[in-house]
Motif scaffolding. Structure first.
Motif, short mmCIF file in Angstrom:
data_model
loop_
_atom_site.label_atom_id
_atom_site.label_comp_id
_atom_site.label_asym_id
_atom_site.label_seq_id
_atom_site.Cartn_x
_atom_site.Cartn_y
_atom_site.Cartn_z
N SER A 1 0.80 -1.22 0.00
CA SER A 1 0.00 0.00 0.00
C SER A 1 0.83 1.26 0.00
N GLY A 2 2.13 1.14 0.19
CA GLY A 2 2.89 2.33 0.49
C GLY A 2 2.69 2.61 1.97
N PRO A 3 3.47 3.55 2.55
CA PRO A 3 3.41 3.78 3.99
C PRO A 3 2.11 4.43 4.45
N ASP A 4 1.68 4.03 5.65
CA ASP A 4 0.56 4.64 6.34
C ASP A 4 -0.69 4.86 5.49
N PRO A 5 -1.26 3.76 4.98
CA PRO A 5 -2.49 3.93 4.18
C PRO A 5 -3.65 4.31 5.08
N PRO B 1 -7.88 -0.86 -10.75
CA PRO B 1 -7.05 -0.98 -9.56
C PRO B 1 -7.62 -0.31 -8.32
N LEU B 2 -6.80 -0.39 -7.27
CA LEU B 2 -7.11 0.24 -6.00
C LEU B 2 -6.23 1.49 -5.87
N TYR B 3 -6.85 2.59 -5.46
CA TYR B 3 -6.09 3.83 -5.26
C TYR B 3 -5.99 4.10 -3.76
N ILE B 4 -4.78 4.24 -3.27
CA ILE B 4 -4.56 4.37 -1.82
C ILE B 4 -3.89 5.70 -1.50
N ALA B 5 -4.41 6.40 -0.50
CA ALA B 5 -3.77 7.64 -0.05
C ALA B 5 -2.71 7.29 1.00
N VAL C 1 0.44 17.68 0.66
CA VAL C 1 0.86 17.19 1.98
C VAL C 1 -0.31 16.49 2.68
N GLU C 2 -0.06 15.27 3.12
CA GLU C 2 -1.03 14.44 3.83
C GLU C 2 -2.27 14.11 3.01
N PRO C 3 -2.07 13.33 1.95
CA PRO C 3 -3.23 12.91 1.16
C PRO C 3 -4.17 12.07 2.00
N GLU C 4 -5.46 12.27 1.81
CA GLU C 4 -6.41 11.53 2.64
C GLU C 4 -7.62 11.05 1.85
N GLY C 5 -8.53 11.99 1.52
CA GLY C 5 -9.79 11.58 0.91
C GLY C 5 -9.57 11.06 -0.51
N MET C 6 -10.36 10.03 -0.88
CA MET C 6 -10.24 9.45 -2.21
C MET C 6 -11.63 9.24 -2.78
N ASN D 1 2.98 11.84 0.96
CA ASN D 1 2.50 12.74 -0.09
C ASN D 1 2.31 12.03 -1.42
N LEU D 2 1.79 10.81 -1.36
CA LEU D 2 1.62 10.00 -2.56
C LEU D 2 0.24 9.36 -2.58
N VAL D 3 -0.23 9.11 -3.81
CA VAL D 3 -1.33 8.17 -4.01
C VAL D 3 -0.70 6.96 -4.69
N THR D 4 -0.90 5.77 -4.10
CA THR D 4 -0.34 4.56 -4.69
C THR D 4 -1.45 3.82 -5.43
N VAL D 5 -1.13 3.37 -6.65
CA VAL D 5 -2.09 2.64 -7.46
C VAL D 5 -1.69 1.16 -7.41
#
Lengths: 435, 339
Positions: free
Chosen positions: B109-113, B124-128, B153-158, B133-137
Motif C-alpha cells: 500500500s505504500g506507507p501509512d495507508p 485498480p485500488l487507489y490508496i492515499a 501534503v497528507e493525502p487523505e480523501g479518495m 504525499n503519494l497516491v499509490t495505485v
C-alpha cells in the motif's frame, strides 16, 4: 514509478509531476542555507532570487532570525536543547509550503540568520527586508524583539515571534508589526489552571525562583488563580545556590532539602513551581514533605506542543518531522512551523507573493490554519497572539488539552486562555490595525 | 440467521486449513436462514485492531475479528467477495473473505495507508499514503503497486467518478482536491478548498464531487468536468460552537437528492438538500462522528462515532436515529455488504 514518463514536455497534463522534480532541487538548496550562515557568510537575498530563474513562479522568502543566547545548563541531561531547535520546524514548514506551492507555482525559500549580537542580527534582517523579504520569524528575547520591531517600523514587514512567552510583548509593549505564535505566559498558566480547577485541585502552594522570568510566570499563575477559582495558599521563594549543577552523588542533600523546604504550609492540593531557567523545579516531584503532585514549569507542564501528541492527525506530522530532523518535535519547532505555515497559507489563499498582501491575510480573521490541534487557529485582533489550544502534559505524554470543558466564552473558547479583548492593554496594536 | 454462523469469535490472520473447511458450509446455512434485506456491516476499530461485524437487521454485533494494526479505511471488492482493510500501522492493506472473515492476503500500500477507493471496474485500488504525499495505485489481482502519484501534503480523501475516468484525492495540509486522470495517472487540475479536506464523494451521476473540510468547517461542491466550485455547504448548530463543527464523512443518496455529512465533534450528521446546498436537519448521533455508509437499499445509514465507541443507525426515510450499537474502541471506517 512512471516518473520519467510524467516529465515528458509534450503533454499538457504532466505539469504537476514535473514540478515535483523541480522542487526537490529547491528543497535541497533551502536546507543548505543554515549551514552556510553558521559560518558567518550571510547569503545575500539577491542571490537567492537569482538562483532559480523560472518564469511565472512566485517566490516567497522567509527570514528566520535567531538570537544565540547563553543559557545556564538545565538540571537534566535530557533537557539540553538541540542545536536546530526551532530551525527544524522552519525547514519542515518550508517543505510543506513547497509541496503545496508546486501546484500553484509558488516557491518558498528559508533564510536563517543567527547571531549572538543583537545589533548584528537586526542589521542582517534589515538588509533582507530592504531586499523585499517581509516575513521574519524570530526566536529572540523580548528585549531584542522590541529592538527588531522598532528597526522595521514603517516597512512592509511582520515579525512573527515564535520564541518569547513574555506577556509585555502582547500588552504594554505590544507592537503593530508583531504577531506571536509562541503562547504567552498568561495562556500557558491559564491552560494549566483550567485543568487543575477541572480536577478540583484548587489549593496551590507556589514555589518560585528568584529570576525575573520566574516572577513573571508566578504572576501569570496568580492571575490564573483569580480567573478560574484557584487559591494560592502560600508562596515560597527557592534560592538556587550557584555552583556546579552536578556533584558526584548530589541526591543525598536534595533529598533532605526539598522535604524541609515544603514543610509547615497550609494544606494544599498541588505544588506549583515557577522555574523558567530549569534550575531547581525538577528537584520537587517525589520529594515534597506531603505527597503532592508538582505542576508549572516542571512536573505537569503547559505547552504549545508535545513530542508525543498523536491526536488530530498529528502522527503523520510527527513522523514527517522525525524523518527530517532525526529527533522529536519540540514546542519551539512547532511555534516556528506554525509561523512559516501561516505565511504559506496566506500565499496559497491570496495567490500572492507580495509581503503586504501576505501580512494583511495573516492578520485577518479569514486565516484558518489547520495545525494538528483539532481547531482552526488564527491571530487575535487585539494583540496578535495566536489563538490556540494549550497542551498540558508530563515529559512522556500529553495529559489533557485546554480549554477545558465548561470554560465558556461568547466568541471562542480558545479566548478563555490568555488576555481577552476587553482586558487587553495593547494600544499600539489597535492603532496599527486602524491603518 | 443460524446461531452457528459466527461460532468463532476471534479470527487471526493466516489460519490453518481446518477452519477454512468449516467455513465453507456457512454461506449455505446463512442463505437458508437469512430474511430479505439483512446486510452485513463492517466497522474498523482503530484502537482495538479489530473489525466489528454487524447484522443490519438485528442491529447488533455478531462477531469481532482481529485484523492488522490501526485499521481505518475499509471497502469491499466489486464482487463483494473481499473486504479490504487499511492497516495503517502495518503499512499494508489486508484482504479478508467478506463472508467468513478468513484472512486472504496482504496488498502493498505504500506507507501509512488511510483511505482508499476502488476503480468502478473493480481494479485498480487507489490508496492515499498520508505519510509520503503519494497516491499509490495497486493492481489487486497481481497484488503489485503499479504507479505512485505525487500529491499535496497528507493525502487523505479518495473519490473516483462513476465512469472511472477521474480520481479525486484531497490533501489535508495542502488544502486541495487533486483531480487525477486515471488513464495517465497524472494530475490534471487542483482545486483549493477549505482547511483540512478529509473526504471526496462523487454524486452517482458524476455531475458533482463533494469535498469536506474538517477544520474549515465546510463542504465544497465541485463540478468535476470544469473544476469550478458550484457551492459551499455551511453548518450552524444552535448551542454548538463553530469550532466543533468538523465535517468529515459524506454520503449522497443514489437519486442525488440528499447528502449526509458527518460533523465530527459536533456529534451530528447534517442532512443536506443537494439542490440548494442547505442543511435540512441535524441528527444527533454519537461522539466524534467521522465515516458513514448506507445499506444497499439506502434505508439505513451507519455512522462511526470515534470517542463514544459506537455506531449510530439512521433511518434514512424518517431521518431519525433509531439505534446506537456498541462496537470496539475508536470506530473509524464502515462499509455494508449486500448480504
Amino acid at each position: 514509478m512512471g516518473e520519467n514518463a510524467s516529465c515528458r514536455p509534450s503533454r499538457g497534463s504532466s505539469r504537476g509531476a514535473c514540478w515535483s522534480a523541480l522542487l526537490l532541487g529547491t528543497a535541497a538548496a533551502v536546507q543548505l542555507a543554515p549551514a552556510t550562515l553558521a559560518q558567518g557568510q550571510p547569503q545575500a537575498p539577491a542571490e537567492v532570487e537569482a538562483a532559480a530563474p523560472t518564469a511565472g513562479v512566485q517566490r516567497i522568502s522567509i527570514v528566520m532570525a535567531r538570537e544565540l543566547r547563553e543559557r545556564p545548563p538545565p538540571l537534566s541531561l535530557l533537557d539540553f536543547p538541540p542545536q536546530d531547535d526551532g530551525v527544524a520546524g522552519a525547514r519542515l514548514a518550508t517543505d510543506d509550503n513547497n509541496t503545496t506551492g508546486r501546484f500553484l507555482k509558488q516557491q518558498f525559500a528559508l533564510d536563517v540568520v543567527e547571531s549572538a549580537s543583537v545589533p548584528e542580527l537586526i542589521a542582517e534582517v534589515e538588509k533582507r527586508v530592504r531586499a523585499g523579504a517581509g516575513l521574519v520569524v524570530a526566536d529572540m528575547s523580548a528585549e531584542a524583539l522590541l529592538q527588531l520591531s522598532d528597526a522595521l517600523k514603517g516597512r512592509d514587514a511582520l515579525v512573527i515571534n515564535a520564541g518569547s512567552a513574555d506577556d509585555r510583548l502582547r500588552e504594554a509593549d505590544c507592537r503593530a508589526n508583531m504577531v506571536h505564535t509562541a503562547p504567552s505566559r498568561a495562556m500557558l498558566a491559564d491552560g494549566l489552571a483550567q485543568y487543575l480547577v477541572w480536577k478540583q485541585w484548587r489549593r496551590w502552594l507556589l514555589v518560585r525562583g528568584t529570576g525575573r522570568d520566574d516572577e513573571a510566570f508566578a504572576e501569570a499563575l496568580r492571575r490564573a488563580a483569580k480567573r478560574f477559582g484557584g487559591k494560592i495558599v502560600e508562596e515560597r521563594v527557592f534560592k538556587v545556590e550557584t555552583g556546579s549543577r552536578r556533584a558526584d552523588g548530589g541526591h543525598e542533600q536534595i533529598q533532605q532539602q526539598i522535604p524541609a523546604f515544603t514543610q509547615n504550609v497550609p494544606s494544599y492540593d498541588v505544588l506549583l513551581v515557577a522555574d523558567e531557567g530549569e534550575q531547581f523545579g525538577e528537584y520537587f516531584p517525589y520529594r515534597t514533605w506531603d505527597a503532592r503532585p508538582v505542576a508549572g514549569t516542571q512536573g505537569l507542564t503547559p505547552m504549545s506542543w508535545h513530542p508525543a501528541l498523536e491526536q488530530w492527525g498529528a502522527t503523520q506530522f510527527q513522523n514527517r518531522f522525525r524523518r527530517l530532523a532525526n529527533r522529536p518535535m519540540r514546542p519551539l519547532d512547532y511555534n516556528v512551523w506554525v509561523a512559516v505555515r501561516s505565511v504559506g497559507e496566506a500565499a496559497t489563499r491570496t495567490k500572492s507573493a507580495v509581503p503586504k498582501a501576505l501580512i494583511a491575510y495573516i492578520r485577518s480573521p479569514e486565516l484558518d490554519l489547520a495545525a494538528f490541534k483539532g481547531r482552526r487557529l488564527s491571530y487575535r485582533g487585539w494583540d496578535g497572539q495566536l489563538r490556540q489550544p494549550i497542551l498540558v502534559g508530563t515529559a512522556k505524554l500529553p495529559i489533557t488539552v485546554s480549554p477545558q470543558h465548561g470554560f465558556l466564552h461568547q466568541h471562542s473558547e480558545l479566548d478563555t486562555l490568555g488576555v481577552d479583548r476587553p482586558e487587553s492593554g495593547c494600544k499600539a496594536y489597535e492603532e496599527g490595525n486602524r491603518q | 440467521m443460524g446461531s452457528g454462523r459466527w461460532a468463532v469469535v476471534d479470527q487471526r490472520r493466516g489460519k490453518g486449513a481446518g477452519r477454512a473447511i468449516a467455513y465453507c458450509l456457512l454461506p449455505i446455512a446463512f442463505l437458508l436462514a437469512a430474511p430479505a434485506a439483512a446486510y452485513t456491516v463492517y466497522v474498523t476499530n482503530e484502537k482495538d485492531n479489530t473489525v466489528s461485524v454487524l447484522d443490519s437487521e438485528k442491529l447488533e454485533v455478531v462477531r469481532t475479528v482481529k485484523v492488522g494494526q490501526r485499521p481505518r479505511g475499509v471497502i469491499l471488492s466489486k464482487d463483494h467477495k473481499w473486504l479490504l482493510v487499511c492497516a495503517s500501522d502495518d503499512n499494508n492493506v489486508q484482504v479478508f473473505d467478506a463472508r467468513n472473515m478468513e484472512y486472504v492476503r496482504t496488498l502493498p500500500s505504500g506507507p501509512d495507508p488511510e483511505l482508499f477507493v476502488l476503480h468502478p471496474s473493480g481494479n485498480p485500488l487507489y490508496i492515499a499514503n498520508e505519510d509520503d504525499n503519494l497516491v499509490t495505485v495497486v493492481d489487486i489481482e497481481t497484488g503489485k503497486a503499479v504507479a505512485e502519484i505525487p500529491v499535496g501534503v497528507e493525502p487523505e480523501g479518495m473519490g473516483v467518478s462513476p465512469d472511472g475516468k477521474l480520481l479525486v484525492n484531497t490533501s489535508e495540509t495542502t488544502n486541495m482536491a487533486h483531480f487525477i486522470d486515471t488513464a495517465t495517472n497524472q494530475i490534471i487540475d487542483n482545486v483549493l478548498v477549505d482547511s483540512r479536506p478529509r473526504v471526496a464523494e462523487f454524486k452517482a451521476d458524476g455531475s458533482q464531487v463533494w469535498v469536506s473540510a474538517e477544520i474549515g468547517g465546510t463542504v465544497t461542491v465541485i463540478d468535476p468536468n470544469t473544476r469550478k466550485i458550484l457551492g459551499k455547504v455551511e453548518f450552524q448548530i444552535p448551542g454548538v460552537s463553530q469550532d466543533a463543527i468538523q465535517p468529515v464523512g459524506v454520503r449522497i443518496s443514489k437519486d442525488g437528492k440528499r447528502a449526509f455529512v458527518a460533523l465530527g465533534p459536533a456529534n451530528r450528521v447534517a442532512v443536506v438538500d443537494t439542490a440548494t446546498f442547505r442543511v435540512e436537519r441535524y441528527l444527533l448521533v454519537g461522539q466524534r462522528v467521522w465515516q458513514l455508509a448506507f445499506t444497499p437499499d439506502e434505508k439505513l445509514l451507519f455512522t462511526t462515532n470515534g470517542t463514544s465507541n459506537d455506531v449510530s443507525v439512521i433511518d434514512v426515510e424518517r431521518l431519525r436515529v433509531v439505534r446506537s450499537i456498541k462496537v470496539g474502541r475508536y470506530p473509524w471506517g464502515v462499509v455494508v455488504a449486500p448480504f
